[in-house]
Enzyme design. Structure first.
Site, PDB file in Angstrom:
ATOM      1  N   LYS A  34       0.826  -1.212   0.000  1.00  0.00           N
ATOM      2  CA  LYS A  34       0.000   0.000   0.000  1.00  0.00           C
ATOM      3  C   LYS A  34       0.847   1.242   0.000  1.00  0.00           C
ATOM      4  CE  LYS A  34       1.002   1.074   4.463  1.00  0.00           C
ATOM      5  NZ  LYS A  34       1.652   2.351   4.908  1.00  0.00           N
TER       6      LYS A  34
ATOM      7  N   ASP B 255      -1.899  -2.409   9.847  1.00  0.00           N
ATOM      8  CA  ASP B 255      -2.135  -2.360   8.407  1.00  0.00           C
ATOM      9  C   ASP B 255      -2.726  -3.653   7.857  1.00  0.00           C
ATOM     10  OD1 ASP B 255      -0.973   0.140   8.457  1.00  0.00           O
ATOM     11  OD2 ASP B 255       0.943  -0.507   7.599  1.00  0.00           O
TER      12      ASP B 255
END
Length: 294
Positions: free
Chosen positions: A8, A140
């Site tokens: 990401k 995350d």
């Protein structure tokens, strides 16, 4: 069997305060990208874990442990403890995402292990069960189970799904600088120019599927915290701004994300980086669009 892992970028990140548990609250936009690791699963009588990173510089590859300390192995042990599964597997991790880069590479591997084992061992765990385990592995990891675009609050684990825009070309640039996330957070004095209002603006552009404006309007508290002590990062970002390319730092750094109009821009920039004598790893990738996530 191959299980691809997401990584990401953060399209903006605001540290909004310190929590009672010692962590910090953040407000950020997560965006998954095509650059990602792969986990390969094969039948075996016991669990065997290995890995390599042939595409990464040697000094980066040396930072990656293929031991019980790897978050992918922590995910596997969590699955074993939760399900009682006694099956084996020979699992090989092919690393493409730079470590310690603020891109969630390790977290993506943990998420991929959860998803891969669920299929490989036919465990039939629900999305809710996988999400619960993911949240225990790291902030995350829940986002990296599915990827796409989402606003993350709390430690990053509280997710609000946002529309995913069309794919955008990116150049990922990692200077040879090591950043301790704990040290970076430790420099936070309680205020930042980046706030939830900043992230509201980014979110509004994301809701309009205008990734470019979202990117341009974003900012990152960590730039305030670590640029003063790592001037090479300031120089790295300015290198691309001077050439007219919007650039932001992702996560707690040190990686810069450069927004491009076309892939050819990335090739030209790589040539300029080399000519300038910078020892920066640069990788060409794209953001995920809706079709890529189906």
């Amino acid at each position: 069997m191959e299980q691809r892992a997401f990584s990401k970028i953060n399209v903006g990140l605001a540290i909004t305060g310190k929590r009672d548990d010692g962590y910090h609250n953040i407000d950020t936009i997560f965006q998954s990208i095509f650059l990602g690791d792969s986990l390969y699963f094969a039948r075996h009588h016991s669990v065997v874990f290995s890995g390599d990173a042939p595409e990464l510089p040697y000094y980066m590859a040396q930072l990656i442990p293929y031991t019980e300390s790897n978050i992918a192995m922590k995910a596997l042990r969590m699955v074993q403890d939760y399900t009682g599964c006694k099956q084996g597997a020979a699992i090989h991790l092919l690393k493409r995402v730079p470590p310690c880069a603020g891109m969630g590479g390790g977290s993506g591997d943990g998420a991929a292990m959860l998803l891969g084992l669920n299929k490989f061992w036919d465990l039939r765990l629900t999305d809710e069960e996988l999400l619960t385990m993911a949240s225990k592995l790291g902030s995350d990891v829940p986002f990296l189970l599915k990827g796409g675009t989402a606003r993350g609050t709390g430690r990053g684990e509280l997710l609000e799904t946002l529309p995913t825009s069309s794919a955008q070309w990116l150049l990922i640039v990692k200077p040879e600088v090591s950043i301790s996330t704990a040290e970076a957070y430790g420099r936070f004095a309680g205020t930042s120019r980046v706030t939830s209002d900043t992230m509201d603006t980014v979110t509004a552009h994301m809701n309009a599927k205008d990734f470019c404006q979202a990117f341009i309007s974003s900012d990152n508290t960590f730039e305030e915290l670590i640029f003063p002590v790592h001037p090479e990062l300031t120089a790295c970002k300015q290198f691309f701004l001077d050439r007219g390319f919007p650039t932001i730092m992702t996560g707690s750094g040190p990686t810069m994300v450069v927004l491009l109009e076309k892939a050819l821009d990335a090739i030209r920039l790589q040539e300029e980086i080399k000519k300038a004598g910078h020892n920066w790893l640069s990788l060409i990738t794209k953001t995920h669009d809706e079709e890529a996530l189906r």
